[in-house]
Every structure is written in structure tokens, then in C-alpha cells.
Motif scaffolding. Sequence first.
Motif, mmCIF file in Angstrom:
data_model
loop_
_atom_site.group_PDB
_atom_site.id
_atom_site.type_symbol
_atom_site.label_atom_id
_atom_site.label_comp_id
_atom_site.label_asym_id
_atom_site.label_seq_id
_atom_site.Cartn_x
_atom_site.Cartn_y
_atom_site.Cartn_z
ATOM 1 N N THR A 238 0.838 -1.190 0.000
ATOM 2 C CA THR A 238 0.000 0.000 0.000
ATOM 3 C C THR A 238 0.878 1.248 0.000
ATOM 4 O O THR A 238 1.862 1.320 0.737
ATOM 5 N N ASP A 266 -5.859 -4.433 -7.747
ATOM 6 C CA ASP A 266 -5.304 -3.080 -7.745
ATOM 7 C C ASP A 266 -6.374 -2.129 -7.222
ATOM 8 O O ASP A 266 -7.480 -2.067 -7.773
ATOM 9 N N GLU A 268 -7.507 1.836 -5.756
ATOM 10 C CA GLU A 268 -7.296 3.268 -5.616
ATOM 11 C C GLU A 268 -8.313 3.793 -4.610
ATOM 12 O O GLU A 268 -9.473 3.380 -4.612
ATOM 13 N N LEU A 276 -6.186 11.446 -5.030
ATOM 14 C CA LEU A 276 -5.813 10.043 -4.883
ATOM 15 C C LEU A 276 -4.977 9.925 -3.615
ATOM 16 O O LEU A 276 -3.826 10.350 -3.571
ATOM 17 N N GLN A 279 -3.038 3.975 -2.820
ATOM 18 C CA GLN A 279 -3.027 2.974 -3.889
ATOM 19 C C GLN A 279 -2.502 1.672 -3.300
ATOM 20 O O GLN A 279 -1.701 1.676 -2.357
ATOM 21 N N ARG A 281 -1.657 -2.781 -4.309
ATOM 22 C CA ARG A 281 -1.764 -4.010 -5.108
ATOM 23 C C ARG A 281 -1.586 -5.185 -4.153
ATOM 24 O O ARG A 281 -0.705 -5.167 -3.281
#
Length: 289
Positions: A238, A266, A268, A276, A279, A281
Motif C-alpha cells: 500500500t 489493484d 485506488e 488520490l 493505492q 496491489r
Amino acid sequence: MYLRLMSHTAAQAAIGDSEFDRDTAIAPRAGEAGVYDAELSAGWTIISAVNGGYLLALVGRALAAALPHPDPFTVSAHYLTSSVPGPAVIRTQLVRSGRTLSTGQASLFQYDENGAEVERIRVLASYGDLASLPDSVHTTARPPAIPAYEDCLGTEAGPAPIPGSSEIVDRLRLRLDPATAGWAVGAPSGKGEMRAWFELADGRDADPLSLLLAVDALPPTSFDLGLMGWTPTVELTTHIRHRPAPGPLRVAITTRNLAGGFLEEDAEVWDSADRLVAQSRQLARAPRT
């Protein structure tokens, strides 16, 4: 699960004095520097395991206490064994301290039937000060196209899709994009997408630690692929980009590739100021069919 609209009215809890803060509380262990005791709450479980985002926030709080910088910038976690409600200990170590970033590692342990420590999650993280970042932004990223809050669907009512999986739902105020909620009525889109408005149920505003929860709090994208069941996280990285503005967050998660029994997600996270703020994955094991 059957969906209904939820009212956007709830008492507003303050950061530092909310259910999330109480359930991620840590206590320094006397005589052991960088070691913290904690109690994993049953309120953040999926089936019988504790949610990975909640665990990340708990370990993230311990690292914030142990490192010279206050805010997580990047946090990478490997989930080694499933965590269960009950006592835990977090052992932290300072790896490097610089002027703008400090790096540390931490492991969360629980205890087996003989009292021996069992490692549940291992984390490597870099921390800094989000307040010190410049305001300039150069990006092609755009907020996800999610319908208005009142046009999305709550997850409160009806039987849970997986037995015993509803505890974490009571801790959250999620409003799912109807385009990604078809799985709940037996009509998944097959696109591997999940989008929702996200808040904590007691109205507490988001902060960097709760962003670590938000990236792993939505129903898994495997549901939208028609695969219902536990989707355990193997690894989760993260990035926290900004301190979020008050108000609901928008979370969008996509999966492009499910192969060999594993999928990536993934994510957001966007705040009310259209920034933003996080983020991530992760690699997860697909539900076994």
C-alpha cells in the motif's frame, strides 16, 4: 446477500476516540523496546479470520509508535498464517532513519496451544511526514465513476454470502456501485471490479492508518468473477499519498488476471477533495470451487 439503501446519518466519532482506534490500540511491553501487546478484535473478522486491512492498520500503528516519522508512505505485508481474535504481540525494528523517511520492519505474532509464538504477518515499511509534502500534482489518474452516494447500495440487510462473514460489515458503512454489486443477487458482471463509497460505521473521518484498512475492506473482486468464498491475501503493498480530507472515500478495485488459483487486486482510494490518497496491489488466493 440482499442489498438495501442505507441512511447516511450516524453519530460522528473522532479520530483517536472511535471503535477503530480502540480495536487497533497497542500497549508498549515493559522492558522490551519496540515490542507492543495488542488484542485482535472479533469485530473485524471474515468467516473466522481477521481482516488483512485491519491487521495492516494495527501493525502500522505499532510502526508509527516505533519510528521517528509519523505517517506510513509505503507498507508491504506478507500474510503467513491466518490471524484469529485474541491476544497478539507486535515486534518492531528500526532498519534505517533518514531526514525525510525512516524504514522499519514488524511482525505480528499470536500464540499456539502451547503458548509458543506463531508469526501471522511480516511487514516492511517506510514512514515520513505527509504534512511536509509539496502541493504540486502531475497526474493522469481520475476519480472512479461511481454513482452518487444516495444512488449506491448498502450491505447491511439480509443473510451474508459466506457464513460468519458479516462481522466486519457492521464496522463499516459501505455503499456499493450497483454495476459491481450483481454478485449479491446471483448476477456477477464477470469484469472483476468492485467500487464503493467507504466510511467507518461510527462516522470517524479517515486518516493514514484507516487508509490501510480501506484498501482491503471491500468485497473481493473474485465475487464479481462469480467465485464466492474466502479470498485470503498473500501479499499486500500500500502507498499512502495524502492525508485524506474529511468525508466519505471512494474505493475502486480491479482484477485483470486470475491464473493458477491466484489473482491480483489493484486498488485506488480517493477522498472528498478528489485526491488520490492511497493505492495498493495485492496478490490473493482465489476461492476454491
